[in-house]
Design a protein around this motif. Sequence first.
Motif, mmCIF file in Angstrom:
data_model
loop_
_atom_site.group_PDB
_atom_site.id
_atom_site.type_symbol
_atom_site.label_atom_id
_atom_site.label_comp_id
_atom_site.label_asym_id
_atom_site.label_seq_id
_atom_site.Cartn_x
_atom_site.Cartn_y
_atom_site.Cartn_z
ATOM 1 N N PRO A 197 0.603 -1.135 0.024
ATOM 2 C CA PRO A 197 -0.223 -0.284 0.100
ATOM 3 C C PRO A 197 0.490 1.229 0.205
ATOM 4 O O PRO A 197 1.298 1.738 0.740
ATOM 5 C CB PRO A 197 -0.660 -0.470 0.765
ATOM 6 C CG PRO A 197 -1.146 -1.244 2.053
ATOM 7 C CD PRO A 197 0.449 -1.786 1.165
ATOM 8 N N VAL A 199 0.449 4.407 0.835
ATOM 9 C CA VAL A 199 0.093 4.735 2.279
ATOM 10 C C VAL A 199 1.546 4.287 3.312
ATOM 11 O O VAL A 199 1.304 5.890 4.068
ATOM 12 C CB VAL A 199 -1.291 4.503 2.837
ATOM 13 C CG1 VAL A 199 -1.581 3.394 2.900
ATOM 14 C CG2 VAL A 199 -1.397 5.393 3.720
ATOM 15 N N GLN A 222 6.648 -7.070 4.343
ATOM 16 C CA GLN A 222 6.138 -6.704 3.071
ATOM 17 C C GLN A 222 6.140 -7.732 2.110
ATOM 18 O O GLN A 222 4.329 -8.192 1.741
ATOM 19 C CB GLN A 222 5.403 -5.238 2.596
ATOM 20 C CG GLN A 222 4.501 -4.771 3.832
ATOM 21 C CD GLN A 222 3.423 -4.627 4.276
ATOM 22 O OE1 GLN A 222 2.630 -5.445 3.259
ATOM 23 N NE2 GLN A 222 2.893 -4.370 5.690
#
Length: 311
Positions: A197, A199, A222
């Motif tokens: 993501p 963000v 991740q």
Amino acid sequence: MTRIAIPSADSETVKRAGASGIGAGRPGFLWAAPAAVFFGLFAIVPLIMVAVLSFASWDGLSDPQFAGLDNWKKLLDDPVMIKSLWLSVLLTVLGVLVQTPLSILLGVWAAGHQRNRAVLSAIYFVPMLLSIAAVSVLWRAVLDPNLGVPAQATWLFGDGNLFGMQSSAIGVLVFVSTWQFTPLHTLIYQGAARAVPPVLYQAAQIDGAGTVRQFFHITLPQLRNSIITSMILMVVGGLTTFDTVLILTQGGPGSDTTISAYYMYQKAFKSFDYGAASTIALLLVLVSTVISLIVVRLSGYDKMRSTMEGL
């Protein structure tokens, strides 16, 4: 104050809705039946036949004769077999240590938006399109001690015979495997990096984290699932490598690069001892399975759940 009445659903309606949601997210077994049949015919059945032959003596022409544990005893007492197993593990470990960091860096870079990234990525992925035999023949010609690059650059390669010593021959095998298979693992990491993501990076930038810190604290965590998947593929591929050794070194010098898969080939198609060859094949399956399970267990991969779980 006006109150809005919200109709309440009975428990039976909720149960039906939940059941329909679960059914929609989890297709029935019939969806997997064609793949299961294919896997059973071309994987499970041959594996069972190999397991049976590992307890038999067979030259490929006459009828197999039951031999009990003789094949296993002979291989465990065979110094070449023990050496080949350690060489297989060594090549696998070296492949993982070299390809993993290289693939991660290239995959994360390829997932970005740099100038000319698409063109460079397409060129870099070319080795993945070639067969193992073609790649091995190519590098055999390039590294030929008489007509190849080493013969023209003796100041760098010494006598030019990279296949004459065990250390340099193993180095060549690791290099060629890295050159061909790193693009595959790079593609895995590229897709995983693009799924992170944005963000998270935006929040890190607000907190003042630089590129390096973002890589180690956001990108690598991740990529955990992809790293484990890639490593398992490397382990299985490394332990079953055959074509590269057959074309580049043929197990030489002597038996210094005779890995287990190549030794299996020698037993089956040169010595016509298919019982011993089946035993080696089954041993490779067991070793690959054990190592893969250890990697999965230590990494906690078996306890992970997909973000789509429960849909």
